[in-house]
Design a protein around this motif. Structure first.
Motif, PDB file in Angstrom:
ATOM      1  N   ALA A  96       0.817  -1.255  -0.004  1.00 19.10           N
ATOM      2  CA  ALA A  96      -0.119  -0.177   0.072  1.00 19.10           C
ATOM      3  C   ALA A  96       0.913   1.079   0.049  1.00 19.10           C
ATOM      4  O   ALA A  96       0.614   2.232  -0.699  1.00 19.10           O
ATOM      5  CB  ALA A  96      -0.728  -0.067   1.385  1.00 19.10           C
ATOM      6  N   LEU A 100       1.009   4.168  -2.714  1.00 21.63           N
ATOM      7  CA  LEU A 100       0.636   5.652  -2.480  1.00 21.63           C
ATOM      8  C   LEU A 100       1.524   6.688  -2.543  1.00 21.63           C
ATOM      9  O   LEU A 100       1.421   7.912  -2.828  1.00 21.63           O
ATOM     10  CB  LEU A 100       0.155   5.762  -1.019  1.00 21.63           C
ATOM     11  CG  LEU A 100      -1.376   4.866  -0.597  1.00 21.63           C
ATOM     12  CD1 LEU A 100      -1.481   5.081   0.757  1.00 21.63           C
ATOM     13  CD2 LEU A 100      -2.344   5.832  -1.380  1.00 21.63           C
ATOM     14  N   ASP A 165      -4.568   8.729   6.976  1.00 18.05           N
ATOM     15  CA  ASP A 165      -5.243   9.667   6.039  1.00 18.05           C
ATOM     16  C   ASP A 165      -5.822  10.678   6.963  1.00 18.05           C
ATOM     17  O   ASP A 165      -6.830  10.365   7.762  1.00 18.05           O
ATOM     18  CB  ASP A 165      -6.171   9.036   5.077  1.00 18.05           C
ATOM     19  CG  ASP A 165      -6.731   9.874   3.975  1.00 18.05           C
ATOM     20  OD1 ASP A 165      -6.483  11.405   4.219  1.00 18.05           O
ATOM     21  OD2 ASP A 165      -7.826   9.456   3.340  1.00 18.05           O
ATOM     22  N   SER A 168      -9.673  10.649   7.073  1.00 20.16           N
ATOM     23  CA  SER A 168     -10.288   9.213   7.488  1.00 20.16           C
ATOM     24  C   SER A 168     -11.237   9.516   8.635  1.00 20.16           C
ATOM     25  O   SER A 168     -12.055   8.787   8.965  1.00 20.16           O
ATOM     26  CB  SER A 168      -9.193   8.334   7.543  1.00 20.16           C
ATOM     27  OG  SER A 168      -8.466   8.546   8.773  1.00 20.16           O
ATOM     28  N   ARG A 173      -7.169   4.212   8.502  1.00 24.92           N
ATOM     29  CA  ARG A 173      -6.876   3.909   7.256  1.00 24.92           C
ATOM     30  C   ARG A 173      -5.955   4.781   6.473  1.00 24.92           C
ATOM     31  O   ARG A 173      -5.612   5.975   6.782  1.00 24.92           O
ATOM     32  CB  ARG A 173      -7.973   3.661   6.618  1.00 24.92           C
ATOM     33  CG  ARG A 173      -8.670   5.059   6.177  1.00 24.92           C
ATOM     34  CD  ARG A 173      -9.714   4.638   4.910  1.00 24.92           C
ATOM     35  NE  ARG A 173     -10.644   5.894   4.876  1.00 24.92           N
ATOM     36  CZ  ARG A 173     -10.183   7.081   4.113  1.00 24.92           C
ATOM     37  NH1 ARG A 173      -9.172   7.142   3.660  1.00 24.92           N
ATOM     38  NH2 ARG A 173     -10.974   7.943   4.001  1.00 24.92           N
ATOM     39  N   GLN A 175      -4.649   6.594   2.828  1.00 23.59           N
ATOM     40  CA  GLN A 175      -5.446   7.331   2.006  1.00 23.59           C
ATOM     41  C   GLN A 175      -5.883   6.515   0.811  1.00 23.59           C
ATOM     42  O   GLN A 175      -5.192   5.328   0.679  1.00 23.59           O
ATOM     43  CB  GLN A 175      -4.424   8.490   0.801  1.00 23.59           C
ATOM     44  CG  GLN A 175      -4.159   9.852   1.794  1.00 23.59           C
ATOM     45  CD  GLN A 175      -2.972  10.432   1.197  1.00 23.59           C
ATOM     46  OE1 GLN A 175      -2.774  10.406  -0.062  1.00 23.59           O
ATOM     47  NE2 GLN A 175      -2.417  11.244   2.080  1.00 23.59           N
ATOM     48  N   TYR A 176      -6.708   6.706   0.161  1.00 17.97           N
ATOM     49  CA  TYR A 176      -7.268   5.693  -0.720  1.00 17.97           C
ATOM     50  C   TYR A 176      -6.282   5.613  -2.171  1.00 17.97           C
ATOM     51  O   TYR A 176      -5.726   6.678  -2.381  1.00 17.97           O
ATOM     52  CB  TYR A 176      -8.851   6.256  -1.386  1.00 17.97           C
ATOM     53  CG  TYR A 176      -9.866   5.619  -0.468  1.00 17.97           C
ATOM     54  CD1 TYR A 176     -10.071   4.096  -0.345  1.00 17.97           C
ATOM     55  CD2 TYR A 176     -10.546   6.368   0.361  1.00 17.97           C
ATOM     56  CE1 TYR A 176     -11.007   3.591   0.466  1.00 17.97           C
ATOM     57  CE2 TYR A 176     -11.417   6.087   1.160  1.00 17.97           C
ATOM     58  CZ  TYR A 176     -11.733   4.456   1.203  1.00 17.97           C
ATOM     59  OH  TYR A 176     -12.561   4.052   2.127  1.00 17.97           O
ATOM     60  N   ILE A 177      -6.214   4.621  -2.429  1.00 16.43           N
ATOM     61  CA  ILE A 177      -5.308   4.205  -3.711  1.00 16.43           C
ATOM     62  C   ILE A 177      -5.873   4.542  -4.988  1.00 16.43           C
ATOM     63  O   ILE A 177      -6.962   4.433  -5.082  1.00 16.43           O
ATOM     64  CB  ILE A 177      -4.678   2.759  -3.695  1.00 16.43           C
ATOM     65  CG1 ILE A 177      -3.808   2.608  -2.448  1.00 16.43           C
ATOM     66  CG2 ILE A 177      -4.007   2.428  -4.934  1.00 16.43           C
ATOM     67  CD1 ILE A 177      -3.773   1.082  -2.118  1.00 16.43           C
ATOM     68  N   ARG A 182      -6.303  -0.054  -8.756  1.00 16.73           N
ATOM     69  CA  ARG A 182      -6.970  -0.986  -7.985  1.00 16.73           C
ATOM     70  C   ARG A 182      -7.328  -2.028  -9.210  1.00 16.73           C
ATOM     71  O   ARG A 182      -7.310  -1.973 -10.376  1.00 16.73           O
ATOM     72  CB  ARG A 182      -8.020  -0.529  -7.444  1.00 16.73           C
ATOM     73  CG  ARG A 182      -7.895   0.589  -6.523  1.00 16.73           C
ATOM     74  CD  ARG A 182      -8.990   0.808  -5.602  1.00 16.73           C
ATOM     75  NE  ARG A 182      -9.113   2.140  -5.102  1.00 16.73           N
ATOM     76  CZ  ARG A 182     -10.290   2.804  -4.659  1.00 16.73           C
ATOM     77  NH1 ARG A 182     -11.533   2.036  -4.644  1.00 16.73           N
ATOM     78  NH2 ARG A 182     -10.184   3.911  -4.294  1.00 16.73           N
ATOM     79  N   THR A 265      -7.497   0.812   0.127  1.00 21.98           N
ATOM     80  CA  THR A 265      -6.631   1.175   0.840  1.00 21.98           C
ATOM     81  C   THR A 265      -6.305   0.260   2.106  1.00 21.98           C
ATOM     82  O   THR A 265      -6.949  -0.443   2.472  1.00 21.98           O
ATOM     83  CB  THR A 265      -7.059   2.597   1.687  1.00 21.98           C
ATOM     84  OG1 THR A 265      -6.088   3.181   2.369  1.00 21.98           O
ATOM     85  CG2 THR A 265      -8.222   2.252   2.521  1.00 21.98           C
ATOM     86  N   LYS A 267      -6.214  -0.742   5.717  1.00 19.18           N
ATOM     87  CA  LYS A 267      -7.043  -0.373   6.947  1.00 19.18           C
ATOM     88  C   LYS A 267      -6.656  -1.171   8.204  1.00 19.18           C
ATOM     89  O   LYS A 267      -6.161  -2.253   7.990  1.00 19.18           O
ATOM     90  CB  LYS A 267      -8.615  -0.728   6.658  1.00 19.18           C
ATOM     91  CG  LYS A 267      -9.506  -0.015   5.681  1.00 19.18           C
ATOM     92  CD  LYS A 267     -10.750  -0.490   5.541  1.00 19.18           C
ATOM     93  CE  LYS A 267     -11.687   0.094   4.524  1.00 19.18           C
ATOM     94  NZ  LYS A 267     -12.675  -0.816   4.071  1.00 19.18           N
TER      95      LYS A 267
END
Lengths: 350, 515
Positions: A96, A100, A165, A168, A173, A175-177, A182, A265, A267
């Motif tokens: 991850a 990122l 993040d 969040s 968690r 940041q979103y990828i 994905r 992401t 978590k």
């Protein structure tokens, strides 16, 4: 007795155990439920009642296939690693981060780097108990269980602090990828993501590795009779370390694919015992890669069925756990198989 | 003659599927020495374990003194007056002889019998020893006494517990010829006092010498019970194997050439770090069989492990065709055309849970011709395995059968096929025929001699003295980690002659040993 007969007997035993476990599950439903028929129907048929549900079963099976393979390979080498859970977290975490924090790469370069980073993290983490066992004869069950805590709690610390993040809120968690990194759906409108294809391809690769190469031969010999392997000039130390390294890499794949395919992401505590379920999968599969695929699908089917049953009736999803436990008890009772074999031979003998 | 024991139609199937007994009948008269003979795996030990309550039969009937009996455990059997001396001794090494004999049945005295009556214990044990002339010092620690004496302690233990029927499971396997004679003497003494002895063996000479009657088992079934004095070795061996057997090994005179293996002043530690092999030197030449005689546990295992790279040495040299072996790995040594038939085929020589094929390819999986890219050449492996099964007469359905399903003889043939197929310059054969049926013994002996005639140097270790004498061109005797004699065997030596070296009574001059 030749291998094919043994195989048939074992298969009958395992399938029989699965049927008995489900039957006992049904009996329990009848005891506890006001609406047993609805419960049974959603448990057994729910998972195949819609394309959505089928896709969910496949997605649930993906990490189980990887952790199942991870454990099948060490078990075949005679190493009783319990460390898949920790290796899974390490792989997911490092993968991850690679997704990122490495900026400006095209997807087709970036994605392999993410996978590679994850595999390396899992493999290196897996190598630790391997070296300890090979050179200091440390009990791998203890070391891997302890290392699980290190992996789970340290990644938890980082995702709660440094890599959290800011957007969040209450969730721990990252940041979103980016969505192009994905794993997407294989067919639009069908829930299954590309993970299942990677998983099944890995099953074939591991099968070939174990049964068609010199390395696989040596690995199995070390696991089955290490004295024979040593006498034959096989370096048992090398095999033990390589087996845990490969196993760590596979567990890491389970983690990173779960991140890229499902969660998007890293978590905190995202894997609910996937690494330990892998032990059960490997046990059910008798450590055979093809068996792992079947057992993981069965396991995922049961979980989805239980989830649907909870929604549709008054039976809680924990029933699936009961069925799983019964199944494990039955399959691990080697005595039953030897008993069957003895009966079989007796009949032939008379 | 009154019938003491009757076992009728005994069946025993082990949980792993082995059918050890398939309808065995045995009738034993009171006051006789009854030999139970058969090849290894014929079901002798299983039958006796059933009689002693260690195993429960799958079906069948046991009548003892005319009464039907069932034994849940050895305790029941002992109560009825049945005692068993196991092949492997069950003694406490740190206790004395008399303590071992009395263990669990100590004599008590005084207030609430709280104290041991050591005086009475000693006199009772002494009486027992005197009465049956089983010479052993009751005050000696068991770890200090010889194997033959340990066996006497086992027999005394059984007698002390009031056994009238004594089972001896291959008692002579660990004994020297002299010790065997003494054991036979004691057995005769016991029978005079109307004790009954069941004597398990697969050595026919002993059957003829000591027994009154003999029951022959083959493949888990009773073949026949014979009066020994009306029978002959040839007849019994035929009943055992089911066909005529050659007793002598036929071989021509050796034509030894250049030395292949030179061992110089070799010292090897055992697992505890004590010196198991001390300053040993010998040479083996191409085209000769050099046999090691010696009671087991005198350093044979460690010597072979040192040569094959399985054990680190302490000092000395091992030179093979001009190359030093001491720093080489097992894999390197195996690649140098050195074949090794290990002493323990079940745990070291074979992998029982794997297929025959997987057992055969231990070396060739490393060879280039069996590999294509990363993969093993399955077709070539199959071809090789089938060829081996044919050449070495391995009796099995196909190459995918599990090694664990084979009989001892056939499993040994798999190992021998693997080790001989690489055309070794040096063949190390440790107990090559232990527990193997007579037919397979003949075959294995022929193969070893064939290799010798092709110019292989052969190092043979065997607990079977007759095997060492029959096969070897020269014989080295190991006693307590040292070579006490190197003898020329071009005209076969007698067992007694070698036996006195094995016991450490005789010893050659150092110069002769060093060559």
């Amino acid at each position: 007795m030749n291998t094919r007969k043994t195989l048939t007997l074992e298969l009958t035993g395992i399938i029989g155990a699965a049927l008995v476990a489900i039957l006992l599950g049904i009996i329990i439903i009848y005891i506890v439920s006001e609406e047993p028929l609805t419960a049974i129907q959603s448990l057994l048929l729910g998972p195949i009642s819609s394309a959505f549900n089928i896709g969910t079963v496949l997605n649930k099976a993906v990490p189980l296939i990887f952790t199942g393979l991870a454990l099948a390979i060490v078990f075949q080498a005679g190493v009783f690693s319990m460390g898949a859970e920790g290796q899974l977290y390490m792989g997911a975490f490092v993968g991850a981060l690679a997704a990122l924090y490495i900026p400006g790469l095209p997807v087709w370069v970036h994605l392999p780097i993410i996978f590679l980073a994850a595999i390396c993290a899992g493999a290196i983490f897996g190598a630790i108990p391997g070296f300890l066992k090979a050179y200091l004869n440390t009990d791998e069950i203890v070391t891997t269980l302890m290392l699980n805590f290190i992996a789970i709690l340290s990644t938890s610390y980082f995702v709660n602090n440094i890599f959290k993040d800011p957007a969040s809120g209450g969730y721990a968690r990252m940041q979103y990828i980016a969505s192009d990194l994905r794993l997407g759906r294989i067919v639009e409108g069908f829930t299954a993501h590309y993970g299942i294809i990677i998983a099944l391809a890995t099953v074939i690769v591991i099968y070939l590795l174990l049964y068609k190469t010199k390395f696989g031969y040596e690995l199995r010999m070390v696991g089955q009779n290490s004295r024979f392997a040593h006498y034959g000039g096989i370096s048992t130390k090398k095999i033990i370390i390589l087996s845990v390294v490969i196993s760590g890499g596979l567990a890491a794949l389970a983690g990173i694919i779960e991140i890229l395919g499902v969660h998007g992401t890293f978590k905190d505590y995202f894997s609910i015992n996937l690494g330990f379920d892998g032990i059960i999968i490997a046990l059910l599969a008798r450590n055979h890669p093809f068996g792992v695929a079947v057992a993981a699908l069965f396991y995922a089917y049961l979980q989805v069925g239980a989830q649907l049953m909870q929604g549709a009736s008054d039976v809680p999803r924990e029933l699936a756990v009961i069925i799983q436990v019964i199944l494990v008890l039955l399959v691990s009772s080697q005595a039953i198989f030897t008993f069957l074999r003895q009966k079989y031979l007796l009949r032939q003998g008379r | 003659m009154t019938v003491l024991l009757e076992m009728k139609d005994i069946h025993k199937v082990y949980p792993n599927g082995t059918k050890a007994n398939q309808g065995v009948d045995l009738t034993v008269h009171e006051g006789e020495i009854h030999a139970l003979v058969g090849e290894n795996g014929a079901g002798k030990s299983t039958l006796m374990k059933i009689l002693f309550g260690l195993e429960t039969p799958t079906s069948g009937e046991i009548r003892y003194k005319g009464q039907p009996v069932t034994f849940q455990g050895p305790r029941d059997a002992i109560k009825q007056g049945i005692g068993m001396v196991h092949q492997h001794f069950m003694l406490v090494p740190s206790l004395t002889v008399s303590e071992n004999i009395l263990l669990g049945d100590e004599l008590r005295k005084g207030f609430f019998s709280l104290f041991r009556d050591r005086k009475r214990e000693l006199t009772e044990v002494d009486q027992l020893i005197q009465r049956y002339t089983l010479k052993v010092d009751p005050q000696a620690k068991v770890e200090m006494i010889s194997v033959g004496q340990k066996q006497r302690v086992e027999i005394l233990k059984v007698l002390y517990r009031g056994a009238r029927l004594i089972i001896l499971d291959e008692p002579t396997a660990v004994l020297t010829p002299q010790e065997t004679d003494e054991l036979f003497h004691s057995m005769k003494e016991l029978v005079k006092e109307n004790y009954t002895v069941i004597f398990i063996t697969h050595k026919l000479r002993e059957v003829m010498e000591i027994s009154d009657r003999a029951t022959i088992l083959r493949a888990g079934k009773t073949i026949e019970t014979v009066q020994t004095k009306n029978s002959s070795q040839e007849e019994i061996s035929k009943l055992m194997v089911g066909r005529n057997v050659l007793f002598r090994v036929e071989k021509e005179e050796a034509k030894p050439k250049e030395p292949v293996l030179k061992v110089n002043h070799l010292t090897v530690p055992d697992d505890k770090g004590l010196e198991a092999i001390r300053n040993v030197s010998f040479q083996i030449r191409a085209g000769e069989i050099f046999g090691f005689a010696g009671v087991e546990g005198n350093g044979q295992t460690e010597l072979i492990e040192a040569i094959t790279g399985l054990r680190k040495i302490k000092s000395g040299q091992i030179e093979y065709l001009g190359q030093d072996l001491t720093e080489k790995t097992v894999a390197q040594i195996r690649a140098m055309k050195i074949g090794h038939i290990p002493e323990d085929r079940q745990t070291t020589g074979a992998c029982l849970t794997s297929t025959i094929s997987e057992n055969l390819i231990l070396d060739c999986c490393r060879a280039k011709e069996y590999r294509r890219g990363p993969f093993l050449e399955q077709k070539k492996i199959k071809g090789f395995s089938q060829q081996m099964i044919k050449d070495f007469d391995i009796r099995v359905q196909n190459e995918d059968a599990l090694a664990g399903s084979l009989s001892g003889g056939n499993l040994q043939k798999v190992i021998i096929a693997r080790e001989l197929s690489k055309n070794p310059k040096l063949l190390i054969a440790s107990q090559p025929t232990r527990g193997v049926d007579i037919g397979a013994i003949e075959f294995i002996h022929r193969e070893i001699i064939k290799k010798r005639d092709e110019g292989t140097a052969v190092l043979l270790v065997s607990a079977e003295l007759s095997e060492v004498i029959n096969l070897s061109d020269r014989i080295g005797v190991l006693y307590n980690g040292e070579i006490v004699a190197i003898l020329d065997n071009s005209t076969p030596l007698s067992e007694e002659e070698i036996g006195s070296y094995m016991l450490g009574i005789k010893r050659q001059e150092q110069e002769a040993v060093a060559e």
